[in-house]
Design a protein around this motif. Structure first.
Motif, PDB file in Angstrom:
ATOM      1  N   LEU B 172      21.620  21.192   3.166  1.00 41.93           N
ATOM      2  CA  LEU B 172      22.414  21.769   4.037  1.00 41.93           C
ATOM      3  C   LEU B 172      23.769  21.255   4.257  1.00 41.93           C
ATOM      4  O   LEU B 172      23.831  20.183   4.558  1.00 41.93           O
ATOM      5  N   LEU B 173      24.740  22.198   4.068  1.00 44.07           N
ATOM      6  CA  LEU B 173      25.960  21.429   4.269  1.00 44.07           C
ATOM      7  C   LEU B 173      26.784  22.105   5.399  1.00 44.07           C
ATOM      8  O   LEU B 173      26.830  23.398   5.524  1.00 44.07           O
ATOM      9  N   TYR B 174      27.247  21.264   6.109  1.00 45.25           N
ATOM     10  CA  TYR B 174      28.131  21.852   7.618  1.00 45.25           C
ATOM     11  C   TYR B 174      29.740  21.306   7.596  1.00 45.25           C
ATOM     12  O   TYR B 174      29.785  20.120   6.993  1.00 45.25           O
ATOM     13  N   VAL B 175      30.441  21.856   8.303  1.00 48.26           N
ATOM     14  CA  VAL B 175      31.625  21.516   8.744  1.00 48.26           C
ATOM     15  C   VAL B 175      31.815  21.454  10.362  1.00 48.26           C
ATOM     16  O   VAL B 175      31.631  22.530  10.625  1.00 48.26           O
ATOM     17  N   THR B 176      31.860  20.243  10.649  1.00 46.07           N
ATOM     18  CA  THR B 176      32.454  20.398  12.269  1.00 46.07           C
ATOM     19  C   THR B 176      33.912  20.174  12.382  1.00 46.07           C
ATOM     20  O   THR B 176      34.410  19.201  11.937  1.00 46.07           O
ATOM     21  N   ARG B 177      34.431  21.441  12.746  1.00 43.95           N
ATOM     22  CA  ARG B 177      35.873  21.432  12.727  1.00 43.95           C
ATOM     23  C   ARG B 177      36.431  20.405  13.992  1.00 43.95           C
ATOM     24  O   ARG B 177      35.777  20.632  14.916  1.00 43.95           O
ATOM     25  N   PRO B 178      37.769  20.333  14.019  1.00 46.25           N
ATOM     26  CA  PRO B 178      38.392  19.775  15.154  1.00 46.25           C
ATOM     27  C   PRO B 178      38.111  20.615  16.298  1.00 46.25           C
ATOM     28  O   PRO B 178      38.224  19.928  17.493  1.00 46.25           O
ATOM     29  N   ASP B 179      38.305  21.892  16.342  1.00 44.63           N
ATOM     30  CA  ASP B 179      38.058  22.431  17.453  1.00 44.63           C
ATOM     31  C   ASP B 179      36.461  22.882  17.745  1.00 44.63           C
ATOM     32  O   ASP B 179      35.968  23.857  18.606  1.00 44.63           O
ATOM     33  N   ASP B 180      35.696  21.810  17.205  1.00 41.86           N
ATOM     34  CA  ASP B 180      34.114  21.779  17.583  1.00 41.86           C
ATOM     35  C   ASP B 180      33.605  22.996  17.021  1.00 41.86           C
ATOM     36  O   ASP B 180      32.323  23.010  17.549  1.00 41.86           O
ATOM     37  N   VAL B 181      33.826  23.912  16.624  1.00 42.77           N
ATOM     38  CA  VAL B 181      33.250  24.941  15.904  1.00 42.77           C
ATOM     39  C   VAL B 181      32.580  24.483  14.562  1.00 42.77           C
ATOM     40  O   VAL B 181      32.786  23.411  13.642  1.00 42.77           O
ATOM     41  N   ILE B 182      31.143  24.599  14.369  1.00 37.61           N
ATOM     42  CA  ILE B 182      30.249  23.935  13.066  1.00 37.61           C
ATOM     43  C   ILE B 182      30.008  25.081  12.440  1.00 37.61           C
ATOM     44  O   ILE B 182      29.507  26.434  12.787  1.00 37.61           O
ATOM     45  N   LEU B 183      30.583  25.082  11.226  1.00 40.76           N
ATOM     46  CA  LEU B 183      30.250  26.181  10.224  1.00 40.76           C
ATOM     47  C   LEU B 183      29.155  25.624   9.034  1.00 40.76           C
ATOM     48  O   LEU B 183      29.428  24.505   8.704  1.00 40.76           O
ATOM     49  N   LYS B 184      28.302  26.292   8.712  1.00 38.99           N
ATOM     50  CA  LYS B 184      27.427  25.928   7.638  1.00 38.99           C
ATOM     51  C   LYS B 184      27.830  26.649   6.361  1.00 38.99           C
ATOM     52  O   LYS B 184      27.998  28.081   6.256  1.00 38.99           O
ATOM     53  N   ILE B 185      28.353  25.877   5.491  1.00 37.15           N
ATOM     54  CA  ILE B 185      28.887  26.232   4.287  1.00 37.15           C
ATOM     55  C   ILE B 185      28.103  26.126   2.964  1.00 37.15           C
ATOM     56  O   ILE B 185      28.527  26.463   1.912  1.00 37.15           O
ATOM     57  N   GLY B 186      26.949  25.760   3.163  1.00 37.60           N
ATOM     58  CA  GLY B 186      26.079  25.607   2.058  1.00 37.60           C
ATOM     59  C   GLY B 186      24.673  25.212   2.145  1.00 37.60           C
ATOM     60  O   GLY B 186      24.259  24.792   3.144  1.00 37.60           O
ATOM     61  N   GLU B 187      24.013  25.945   1.365  1.00 38.51           N
ATOM     62  CA  GLU B 187      22.558  25.752   1.420  1.00 38.51           C
ATOM     63  C   GLU B 187      21.898  25.617   0.183  1.00 38.51           C
ATOM     64  O   GLU B 187      22.154  26.321  -0.981  1.00 38.51           O
ATOM     65  N   LEU B 188      20.915  24.770  -0.086  1.00 34.07           N
ATOM     66  CA  LEU B 188      20.419  24.657  -1.549  1.00 34.07           C
ATOM     67  C   LEU B 188      18.765  24.243  -1.201  1.00 34.07           C
ATOM     68  O   LEU B 188      18.692  23.589  -0.374  1.00 34.07           O
ATOM     69  N   SER B 189      18.028  24.946  -2.166  1.00 36.56           N
ATOM     70  CA  SER B 189      16.585  24.603  -2.049  1.00 36.56           C
ATOM     71  C   SER B 189      15.997  24.708  -3.500  1.00 36.56           C
ATOM     72  O   SER B 189      15.838  25.635  -4.214  1.00 36.56           O
TER      73      SER B 189
END
Lengths: 362, 516
Positions: B172-189
């Motif tokens: 699972l790939l996430y980005v925590t942005r400077p404005d504290d929004v967390i985006l899930k940008i990838g998933e692999l299984s």
């Protein structure tokens, strides 16, 4: 005593290249550079060929050196008496070139036999600046003949080179071996050129105007070296020059050439003291006088006109158009017009090709 | 005798000439500059041979394969930042260590150790038992331009007794942005033997993103501009602005399928190792940037060094060798041979080379030849049509040397023709040949570059080929100067080096040109 070298009726004719149509229409034309000459050279003898430029002296030398395309040698042969070991080698590989069991006919040798014969005759050129490769050291220059003929190992060669340099008075040899030609004077270069010929121990040395490009002050040294070599090495020297005074100084015999022929041949003293051919007389009187009192005396050179072209040689005597004696002796004119005089022995050992002495004797 | 004269062979003569020539070259400024550039070229060539893989030309050709797809596209050189260009940097986090790694028995532990999993916009609530690894890296964005992508590269190594197909991985790939929004940008299984790489994608966050920010964007637009969505903040319903600050990229790996304690043991005793690289693809890259396919232009240029030297020297050497040989034969022997060679030179001099080369190039392409064989054919044609000049000059030199008295002297000594040619004639021509050799090098290179630009593809990434690519892919139209200038400048520098050397050699060979 058999002569070392016999030149018999040598003719060198160079064809003139004409255009396509000229070749179709006309007969072949030739420059008759050498037109039938014969002479002999003995051991320890300096033989001079004297004559003005274009008379065929150098062509004779080049023919003897086998530097001329054999197709241009119209007739005649050159016989050389080589060293014993060379003779036996040649009689093994090319017996047809051996004449009388002593001589080798140069123009019949081929391949290896030809190369062997080149050891026996060597030449010094007029221009000591051009006759040595400027990019080779003295050692390489003098060693080259040994390399070409595959003589000796490295140490023997070094020794031979040192000996040759000593013989021409370039001493100590170690000092000269590493030099380049441009680091030497003209006289030193000419001595290097002589040393180059000596390493092969030749029987005959041709010297084609060896001092005419040198300063007068150096000439004597070179002539002295040649004189010494002749005596110590039993060589025969053919000395080519246009300077009859110089010829008298160094030569035992003098042959005067005019337009491809020998016109007079005798011991040097005889020829100088008693020249018989009008051309020889003209050459003699052209020698500048070093006595200051004579500088204002009007010199009378008994010759007229210019040398005719060697392509169209005058009929009859080839010297006739320039001959002052011809004008003065009307009784001989019919002979001169009709027929070319051969080289005749008018006195003992004095040969001349002129109708005046020949006819007068008869 | 103290000093033993050593017989000088032909080879040692040439070696000595080169040594002396080199010493003399160094006394001229032009010579020094030329030689310095040449040394640089040689060093770069050696470096290139060491660094680049053997199959680099093939690698270069396949633009849709790794490693190029892991690079940013059309990226500027990274140093342009210091010239005031506003670019985002490309950062590679190589073989990073996991921040957390533990066996999870209680499903809620996943959220404790990787809080992003729960907090991500629209994340499905997964709760699993397994072995957990959490990787975190920080990326600082200080630019108006958006990074292009985030890529994770996995390198799985396992000893033979480990059956990778039994182990599955949820990545699972996430980005925590400077404005504290967390985006899930990838998933692999996938099972562990399939674990290769993953890229950022829009699909896990675009719908909640659109509704959260109340945007007027289609999914298709989100798909195309997902990087703007990740690294930017909407200022209107359709317009974005880059969001400066520190981004935290989190990769959560959950190994499942077999007993988590077993996986823990495998990793601990190194029977299994998963190496993770995270790449943030900015708009600047490396020393010389990338082309529109993401190919590293520095590598392309690097490959060009040995190729340029090879083409230049081989072609020039062949031209001089053939020209010298035939010229000397022509001059020394004369007659019919001379006539034949001279007429041959007339003929090749009057056949236009360019159309022939273009024809040959087309033929090569239709035959499907690429790489060195194709290049060799072009080089052979270049040589075949260029030796005339050297031959003509060698001939006239041989003619004049032939009539020197020392040649006559050598003949009188009984020297063979071979000896006269190699010992007396060629050494005199060598200096000229050297100058011709040096002058010939750049013309061969320029000819090759010209042909490449004209579209004759021999498949090797030469400098000319890079220029041709830039032209064909509208690199010039897109103002991608970093694609066009370096190969052009290198070609110029290369030519300049040899022209400088050539001028110096010419001055040495022809002393009348000397100014001091």
């Amino acid at each position: 005593m058999e002569p070392l070298l016999k030149v018999e009726n040598l003719k060198v004719w160079f064809p003139i290249r004409k255009g396509f149509i000229g070749t179709l229409l006309g007969r072949a034309e030739y420059v008759r550079a050498v037109d039938g000459i014969s002479f002999n050279i003995h051991e320890e003898e300096t033989f001079c060929l004297v004559g003005e430029s274009g008379c065929g002296k150098t062509t004779t030398a080049r023919a003897i050196m086998m530097l001329i395309d054999w197709g241009d040698i119209k007739s005649g042969r050159v016989l050389v008496k080589p060293h014993e070991e060379v003779l036996t080698e040649i009689s093994k590989i090319q017996p047809e070139a051996v004449i009388n069991g002593v001589y080798v006919d140069l123009f019949k040798t081929r391949g290896y036999a030809n190369k062997l014969m080149r050891r026996e005759i060597q030449i010094i050129f007029q221009d000591p600046f051009g006759s040595i490769n400027p990019r080779m050291r003295v050692y390489d220059v003098v060693e080259e003949p040994l390399v070409i003929h595959g003589i000796g190992g490295r140490e023997e060669r070094v020794e031979a080179v040192a000996k040759a340099l000593t013989a021409v008075k370039l001493t100590p040899p170690e000092e000269f071996m590493y030099r380049y030609p441009h680091q030497l004077s003209g006289g030193q270069r000419q001595r290097v050129a002589i040393a180059r010929t000596l390493v092969l121990n030749p029987k005959i040395l041709l010297a084609d105007e060896p001092v005419s490009m040198l300063d007068v002050s150096i000439r004597a040294e070179i002539l002295q070296v040649l004189e010494e070599l002749k005596k110590t090495r039993d060589m025969g020297i053919i000395f080519i020059t246009h300077d009859i005074a110089l010829a008298r100084y160094i030569c035992d015999k003098i042959a005067v050439m005019y337009l491809g022929k020998i016109v007079e041949l005798a011991d040097s003293d005889t020829i100088i003291e008693k020249p018989l051919h009008p051309y020889t007389r003209a050459l003699m009187s052209a020698v500048p006088d070093v006595i200051p009192e004579n500088r204002l005396v009007l010199r009378n050179v008994p010759i007229k006109g210019e040398v005719p072209s060697a392509v169209r040689i005058p009929a009859g005597c080839r010297f006739r158009p320039r001959c002052v004696a011809y004008d003065q002796n009307s009784w001989v004119q019919e002979y001169c017009m009709k027929e070319e005089p051969g080289l005749a022995e008018v006195e003992k050992g004095h040969y001349v090709a002129c109708w005046i002495p020949i006819r007068r004797r008869v | 005798m103290s000093k033993m004269p050593v017989k000088e062979s032909f080879i040692s003569y040439i070696a000595r000439s080169i040594k002396e020539g080199l010493r003399e070259v160094l006394t001229y400024n032009m010579g020094r500059v030329g030689l310095a550039i040449l040394v640089f070229m040689v060093v770069m060539s050696i470096y290139s041979i060491i660094v680049l893989p053997g199959d680099f030309p093939a690698m270069w050709r396949y633009v849709t394969e790794p490693p190029w797809i892991y690079n940013p596209r059309s990226a500027l050189p990274s140093w342009v930042e210091y010239l005031g260009f506003d670019v985002s940097e490309t950062r590679t986090y190589t073989a990073i260590r996991p921040q957390e790694s533990r066996v999870i028995i209680n499903p809620d532990d996943l959220f404790r150790y990787a809080p992003e999993v729960e907090r991500a916009l629209g994340a499905r609530r997964v709760a699993l038992i397994g072995y957990l690894e959490v990787y975190r890296v920080e990326y600082n964005l200080d630019s108006r331009s958006y990074p292009q992508d985030i890529i994770v590269l996995f390198n799985v190594k396992a000893s033979e007794n480990v059956n990778l197909t039994n182990i599955r991985v949820i990545a699972l790939l996430y980005v925590t942005r400077p404005d504290d929004v967390i985006l899930k940008i990838g998933e692999l299984s996938v099972s562990l033997n399939m674990l290769n790489y993953m890229k950022a994608t829009h699909e896990y966050f675009s719908l909640p993103y659109i509704s959260y920010y109340n945007l007027n964007l289609t999914l298709e637009e989100m798909k195309t501009y997902f990087n703007i969505a990740i690294f930017g903040k909407p200022i209107t319903s359709r317009e974005f602005e880059s969001l400066r600050g520190t981004y935290q990229i989190t990769l959560v790996l959950l190994y499942i399928g077999i007993d988590p304690r077993e996986i823990s043991r495998l990793i601990a005793d190194r029977s299994l190792s998963v190496s993770v690289d995270i790449k943030v693809l900015g708009t600047s890259y490396g020393l010389l940037g990338t082309d529109i396919y993401g190919r590293d232009l520095f590598m392309g240029l690097l490959f060009g060094f040995p190729v340029a030297l090879t083409i230049g020297f081989l072609v020039s050497l062949a031209i001089v060798a053939i020209g010298l040989t035939l010229g000397v034969i022509s001059g020394y022997f004369g007659g019919r041979i001379d006539e034949i060679i001279q007429r041959a030179i007339d003929i090749i001099a009057n056949i236009p080379l360019l159309p022939i080369l273009i024809l040959v190039g087309v033929a090569i392409q239709t035959q499907g030849w690429t790489g060195w064989p194709a290049l060799s054919i072009i080089m052979i044609i270049l040589v075949a049509f260029s030796w005339g000049g050297v031959a003509i000059i060698s001939r006239s030199m041989a003619l004049s040397i032939k009539s020197e008295p020392y040649i006559e002297a050598a003949k009188a000594l009984g020297a063979s023709t071979t000896r006269i040619i190699f010992r007396h004639i060629i050494p005199q021509i060598i200096p000229y040949a050297m100058a011709a050799l040096v002058f010939g090098v750049p013309s061969a290179i320029i000819a090759e570059a010209g042909l490449s630009v004209l579209g004759i593809d021999h498949g090797l990434p030469t400098w000319g080929r890079l220029l041709a690519d830039a032209q064909a892919n509208r690199g010039v139209a897109y103002n991608m100067w970093w694609w066009v200038l370096p190969p052009g400048l290198l070609l110029g520098l290369f030519s300049f080096a040899f022209v400088a050397l050539g001028f110096t050699l010419e001055t040495i060979v022809e002393p009348r040109l000397r100014r001091r």
